[in-house]
Design an enzyme around this catalytic site. Structure first.
Site, PDB file in Angstrom:
ATOM      1  N   THR A  51       0.773  -1.186   0.014  1.00  0.00           N
ATOM      2  CA  THR A  51      -0.060   0.076  -0.101  1.00  0.00           C
ATOM      3  C   THR A  51       0.805   1.269   0.067  1.00  0.00           C
ATOM      4  O   THR A  51       0.584   2.270  -0.120  1.00  0.00           O
ATOM      5  CB  THR A  51      -0.985  -0.077   1.190  1.00  0.00           C
ATOM      6  N   ALA A 109       7.753  -1.315   6.272  1.00  0.00           N
ATOM      7  CA  ALA A 109       8.695  -0.701   7.480  1.00  0.00           C
ATOM      8  C   ALA A 109       7.934   0.328   8.081  1.00  0.00           C
ATOM      9  O   ALA A 109       7.036   1.077   7.359  1.00  0.00           O
ATOM     10  CB  ALA A 109       9.971  -0.377   6.555  1.00  0.00           C
ATOM     11  N   SER A 146      18.587   1.516   3.151  1.00  0.00           N
ATOM     12  CA  SER A 146      18.320   2.902   2.919  1.00  0.00           C
ATOM     13  C   SER A 146      19.683   3.480   2.966  1.00  0.00           C
ATOM     14  O   SER A 146      20.538   3.034   3.726  1.00  0.00           O
ATOM     15  CB  SER A 146      17.305   3.156   4.184  1.00  0.00           C
ATOM     16  N   GLU A 203      19.882   6.190   4.500  1.00  0.00           N
ATOM     17  CA  GLU A 203      19.609   6.744   6.078  1.00  0.00           C
ATOM     18  C   GLU A 203      20.811   5.910   6.787  1.00  0.00           C
ATOM     19  O   GLU A 203      21.346   6.467   7.849  1.00  0.00           O
ATOM     20  CB  GLU A 203      18.346   6.637   6.602  1.00  0.00           C
ATOM     21  N   TYR A 235      15.406   4.927  13.328  1.00  0.00           N
ATOM     22  CA  TYR A 235      15.111   4.380  11.693  1.00  0.00           C
ATOM     23  C   TYR A 235      16.452   3.848  11.033  1.00  0.00           C
ATOM     24  O   TYR A 235      16.587   2.587  10.740  1.00  0.00           O
ATOM     25  CB  TYR A 235      14.530   5.286  10.895  1.00  0.00           C
TER      26      TYR A 235
HETATM   27  P1  NAP Z   1       6.033   3.615   2.549  1.00  0.00           P
HETATM   28  O1  NAP Z   1       5.133   4.542   1.625  1.00  0.00           O
HETATM   29  O2  NAP Z   1       5.964   4.425   4.124  1.00  0.00           O
HETATM   30  O3  NAP Z   1       5.394   2.244   2.887  1.00  0.00           O
HETATM   31  C1  NAP Z   1       5.483   1.486   4.061  1.00  0.00           C
HETATM   32  C2  NAP Z   1       4.523   0.082   3.866  1.00  0.00           C
HETATM   33  O4  NAP Z   1       4.898  -0.790   4.850  1.00  0.00           O
HETATM   34  C3  NAP Z   1       3.126   0.360   3.808  1.00  0.00           C
HETATM   35  O5  NAP Z   1       2.455  -0.256   2.952  1.00  0.00           O
HETATM   36  C4  NAP Z   1       2.710   0.084   5.190  1.00  0.00           C
HETATM   37  O6  NAP Z   1       1.372  -0.342   5.452  1.00  0.00           O
HETATM   38  C5  NAP Z   1       3.550  -1.193   5.399  1.00  0.00           C
HETATM   39  N1  NAP Z   1       3.880  -1.442   6.875  1.00  0.00           N
HETATM   40  C6  NAP Z   1       4.318  -0.878   7.779  1.00  0.00           C
HETATM   41  N2  NAP Z   1       4.523  -1.425   9.104  1.00  0.00           N
HETATM   42  C7  NAP Z   1       3.837  -2.624   8.637  1.00  0.00           C
HETATM   43  C8  NAP Z   1       3.899  -3.793   9.511  1.00  0.00           C
HETATM   44  N3  NAP Z   1       3.934  -3.843  10.747  1.00  0.00           N
HETATM   45  N4  NAP Z   1       3.286  -4.965   8.835  1.00  0.00           N
HETATM   46  C9  NAP Z   1       2.936  -4.893   7.608  1.00  0.00           C
HETATM   47  N5  NAP Z   1       3.104  -3.833   6.594  1.00  0.00           N
HETATM   48  C10 NAP Z   1       3.634  -2.786   7.385  1.00  0.00           C
HETATM   49  O7  NAP Z   1       7.333   3.457   2.471  1.00  0.00           O
HETATM   50  P2  NAP Z   1       8.280   3.555   0.981  1.00  0.00           P
HETATM   51  O8  NAP Z   1       8.569   4.879   0.792  1.00  0.00           O
HETATM   52  O9  NAP Z   1       7.115   2.914  -0.173  1.00  0.00           O
HETATM   53  O10 NAP Z   1       9.267   2.734   1.233  1.00  0.00           O
HETATM   54  C11 NAP Z   1       9.448   1.274   1.077  1.00  0.00           C
HETATM   55  C12 NAP Z   1      10.441   0.755   1.805  1.00  0.00           C
HETATM   56  O11 NAP Z   1      11.630   1.189   1.335  1.00  0.00           O
HETATM   57  C13 NAP Z   1      10.366   0.908   3.186  1.00  0.00           C
HETATM   58  O12 NAP Z   1      11.032  -0.245   3.893  1.00  0.00           O
HETATM   59  C14 NAP Z   1      11.432   2.284   3.556  1.00  0.00           C
HETATM   60  O13 NAP Z   1      11.938   2.197   4.709  1.00  0.00           O
HETATM   61  C15 NAP Z   1      12.546   1.842   2.450  1.00  0.00           C
HETATM   62  N6  NAP Z   1      13.082   3.018   1.860  1.00  0.00           N
HETATM   63  C16 NAP Z   1      12.518   4.086   1.292  1.00  0.00           C
HETATM   64  C17 NAP Z   1      13.024   5.053   0.799  1.00  0.00           C
HETATM   65  C18 NAP Z   1      12.275   6.363   0.193  1.00  0.00           C
HETATM   66  O14 NAP Z   1      13.080   7.336  -0.134  1.00  0.00           O
HETATM   67  N7  NAP Z   1      11.057   6.279  -0.026  1.00  0.00           N
HETATM   68  C19 NAP Z   1      14.538   5.228   0.548  1.00  0.00           C
HETATM   69  C20 NAP Z   1      15.102   3.838   1.324  1.00  0.00           C
HETATM   70  C21 NAP Z   1      14.334   2.788   1.770  1.00  0.00           C
HETATM   71  P3  NAP Z   1       0.112   0.720   6.004  1.00  0.00           P
HETATM   72  O15 NAP Z   1      -0.508   1.161   4.638  1.00  0.00           O
HETATM   73  O16 NAP Z   1      -0.819  -0.138   6.550  1.00  0.00           O
HETATM   74  O17 NAP Z   1       0.677   1.734   6.894  1.00  0.00           O
HETATM   75  O1  G4F Z   2      11.657  13.780   3.459  1.00  0.00           O
HETATM   76  P1  G4F Z   2      12.495  13.391   5.013  1.00  0.00           P
HETATM   77  O2  G4F Z   2      11.540  13.099   5.889  1.00  0.00           O
HETATM   78  O3  G4F Z   2      13.318  12.121   4.393  1.00  0.00           O
HETATM   79  P2  G4F Z   2      14.523  11.423   5.220  1.00  0.00           P
HETATM   80  O4  G4F Z   2      14.727  11.624   6.576  1.00  0.00           O
HETATM   81  O5  G4F Z   2      15.884  11.880   4.422  1.00  0.00           O
HETATM   82  O6  G4F Z   2      14.261   9.638   4.967  1.00  0.00           O
HETATM   83  C1  G4F Z   2      13.579   9.287   3.845  1.00  0.00           C
HETATM   84  O7  G4F Z   2      14.730   8.912   3.070  1.00  0.00           O
HETATM   85  C2  G4F Z   2      15.482   7.695   3.551  1.00  0.00           C
HETATM   86  C3  G4F Z   2      16.596   7.488   2.520  1.00  0.00           C
HETATM   87  O8  G4F Z   2      17.573   8.276   2.905  1.00  0.00           O
HETATM   88  C4  G4F Z   2      14.387   6.643   3.750  1.00  0.00           C
HETATM   89  F1  G4F Z   2      15.091   5.409   4.169  1.00  0.00           F
HETATM   90  C5  G4F Z   2      13.419   6.986   4.783  1.00  0.00           C
HETATM   91  O9  G4F Z   2      12.365   5.922   4.774  1.00  0.00           O
HETATM   92  C6  G4F Z   2      12.649   8.175   4.177  1.00  0.00           C
HETATM   93  O10 G4F Z   2      11.894   7.751   2.843  1.00  0.00           O
HETATM   94  O11 G4F Z   2      13.488  14.489   5.314  1.00  0.00           O
HETATM   95  C7  G4F Z   2      14.592  14.833   4.306  1.00  0.00           C
HETATM   96  C8  G4F Z   2      15.318  16.066   4.933  1.00  0.00           C
HETATM   97  C9  G4F Z   2      16.097  15.853   6.447  1.00  0.00           C
HETATM   98  O12 G4F Z   2      17.054  16.441   6.376  1.00  0.00           O
HETATM   99  C10 G4F Z   2      14.999  16.717   7.202  1.00  0.00           C
HETATM  100  O13 G4F Z   2      15.533  17.320   8.493  1.00  0.00           O
HETATM  101  O14 G4F Z   2      14.377  17.092   5.002  1.00  0.00           O
HETATM  102  C11 G4F Z   2      14.688  17.602   6.232  1.00  0.00           C
HETATM  103  N1  G4F Z   2      13.510  18.630   6.723  1.00  0.00           N
HETATM  104  C12 G4F Z   2      13.188  20.017   7.034  1.00  0.00           C
HETATM  105  N2  G4F Z   2      12.347  20.237   7.019  1.00  0.00           N
HETATM  106  C13 G4F Z   2      12.217  18.284   6.756  1.00  0.00           C
HETATM  107  C14 G4F Z   2      11.288  19.153   6.985  1.00  0.00           C
HETATM  108  N3  G4F Z   2      11.798  16.847   6.732  1.00  0.00           N
HETATM  109  C15 G4F Z   2      10.407  16.737   7.168  1.00  0.00           C
HETATM  110  N4  G4F Z   2      10.062  15.450   6.816  1.00  0.00           N
HETATM  111  N5  G4F Z   2       9.573  17.664   7.430  1.00  0.00           N
HETATM  112  C16 G4F Z   2      10.184  19.317   7.605  1.00  0.00           C
HETATM  113  O15 G4F Z   2       9.426  20.159   7.858  1.00  0.00           O
END
Ligand code: NAP
Ligand code: G4F
Length: 327
Positions: A11, A81, A124, A126, A148
């Site tokens: 989702t 996650a 990630s 991160e 995280y």
């Molecule tokens: P997202 O939009 O937050 O989606 C997270 C998904 O995990 C949702 O479908 C959520 O379901 C599900 N979930 C959370 N807790 C769960 C649980 N206990 N059991 C089963 N399902 C659960 O994240 P995304 O951006 O698509 O990212 C996908 C993955 O890549 C994550 O693991 C994230 O940490 C990792 N990642 C993301 C990025 C990025 O920039 N997007 C970068 C690096 C790594 P619900 O809808 O029910 O909440």
């Molecule tokens: O968009 P963010 O919340 O993403 P962040 O923390 O980089 O994490 C995302 O990327 C990771 C990969 O590197 C994933 F693993 C993780 O699941 C997620 O998808 O914040 C980005 C930056 C940060 O430095 C934060 O301090 O934006 C800065 N920021 C400044 N003002 C803010 C804000 N972030 C958020 N969310 N909200 C603010 O108002």
């Protein structure tokens, strides 16, 4: 022969793009979904009839065994996650359970029920946190800066450990930030594009933000799910960095988004300490040479193009909602 794929986190942003990609390749797609009182299916509504959903939770080992038994997957994509870094300080133990131990639960379910399935773990950038070198590659040491990030390091190493202990095809994509119109509104890109659209339409006046100096390597989620799939098409499991090789400040992101709508960001953005994190990741910049060379992966959408796409999507969505309210 039709391949079966099991996606956890279907989702979410990435789950929805990955499901689209796999369906377009003829896969039978199974999605692990949590039961919620009010189902939120916005990202996958358009393909929900083509997906077989299995109810389960990363914390419920039995449901994961069942998910693997029912789907009999050739490929497992573990995307589920607690993925919002900010929340990981408010709920550190839950983040550890979902984002770290949840990976072990999934690996165990695969090991017991379908050990020859190929397994993808959503690692990630991160994990690089307080970066030890720039740009970051597959060999850059980890130094996580949030609960995280710490949980993701565990998920990464337990995946390596199952590969080495049980000879499973288990690998991680170390993905840098990737965004889209389907991104949750708490993440900075979507928070900014949504707010810019609201301000333009007179629905909001100011945008409260944290650290504008942080730098991120932002790509488009649609491009990144292709890399996940490519990793599981290899003969040998290997971990890859996926990134754009460009870094931008949060302020640059704000400038592009507000500029798209002809707004001056300085007239609206207010710094609010509430959004400043206890420990920051100052700079992320990935080197994805290995993915380009070995997987043939290519980036298609650039930073500005992606932010413009998100702004346009939020603006049109809100404009249509307003129009419907007037009718
Ligand atoms: P997202 O939009 O937050 O989606 C997270 C998904 O995990 C949702 O479908 C959520 O379901 C599900 N979930 C959370 N807790 C769960 C649980 N206990 N059991 C089963 N399902 C659960 O994240 P995304 O951006 O698509 O990212 C996908 C993955 O890549 C994550 O693991 C994230 O940490 C990792 N990642 C993301 C990025 C990025 O920039 N997007 C970068 C690096 C790594 P619900 O809808 O029910 O909440
Ligand atoms: O968009 P963010 O919340 O993403 P962040 O923390 O980089 O994490 C995302 O990327 C990771 C990969 O590197 C994933 F693993 C993780 O699941 C997620 O998808 O914040 C980005 C930056 C940060 O430095 C934060 O301090 O934006 C800065 N920021 C400044 N003002 C803010 C804000 N972030 C958020 N969310 N909200 C603010 O108002």
């Amino acid at each position: 022969m039709t391949k079966n794929a099991l996606i956890t986190g279907i989702t979410g942003q990435d789950g929805s793009y990955l499901a689209e990609l796999l369906l377009s390749k003829g896969y039978k797609v199974y999605g692990l979904r949590r039961r919620t009182s009010t189902p939120i299916m916005d990202n996958i509504q358009h393909i929900q009839d083509e997906i077989e959903f299995i109810e389960g939770d990363l914390l419920d080992q039995g449901s994961l065994h069942q998910a693997v038994q029912v789907s009999n997957p050739d490929e497992v994509y573990n995307l589920a996650a607690q993925s919002f870094v900010g929340t990981s300080w408010d709920q550190p133990a839950l983040t550890g359970q979902f984002t770290a131990i949840g990976v072990t639960h999934m690996l165990e379910a695969v090991r017991y029920n379908k050990p020859d399935a190929k397994f993808y773990q959503a690692s990630s950038s991160e994990m690089f946190g307080k970066v030890q070198e720039t740009p970051q590659t597959e060999t850059t040491p980890f130094y996580p800066r949030s609960p995280y990030g710490v949980a993701k390091v565990y998920g990464h190493w337990i995946t390596v450990n199952y590969r080495e202990s049980y000879n499973m095809f288990a690998c991680s994509g170390i993905l840098f930030n990737h965004e889209s119109p389907r991104r949750g509104v708490e993440f900075v890109t979507r928070k900014v594009t949504d707010a810019a659209a609201r301000i333009k339409l007179g629905l909001q006046k100011e945008l409260r933000m944290g650290n504008l100096d942080a730098r991120r390597d932002w790509g488009f989620a649609g491009d990144y799910v292709e890399a996940m799939w490519l990793m599981l098409q290899q003969d040998q499991p290997e971990d890859f960095v996926i990134s754009t090789g460009e870094t931008h400040t949060v302020q640059e992101l704000v400038e592009v988004a507000f500029g798209r709508l002809g707004l001056r960001w300085q007239d609206h953005v207010v710094i609010d300490p509430k959004f400043v994190r206890p420990a920051e990741v100052d700079l992320l910049l990935g080197d994805c040479t290995q993915a380009k060379r070995k997987l043939g992966w290519e980036l298609k959408v650039g930073f500005e193009q992606m932010i413009n796409m998100m702004v346009d999507s939020d603006f049109n969505r809100l404009k249509n909602t307003l129009r419907e309210q007037l009718v």
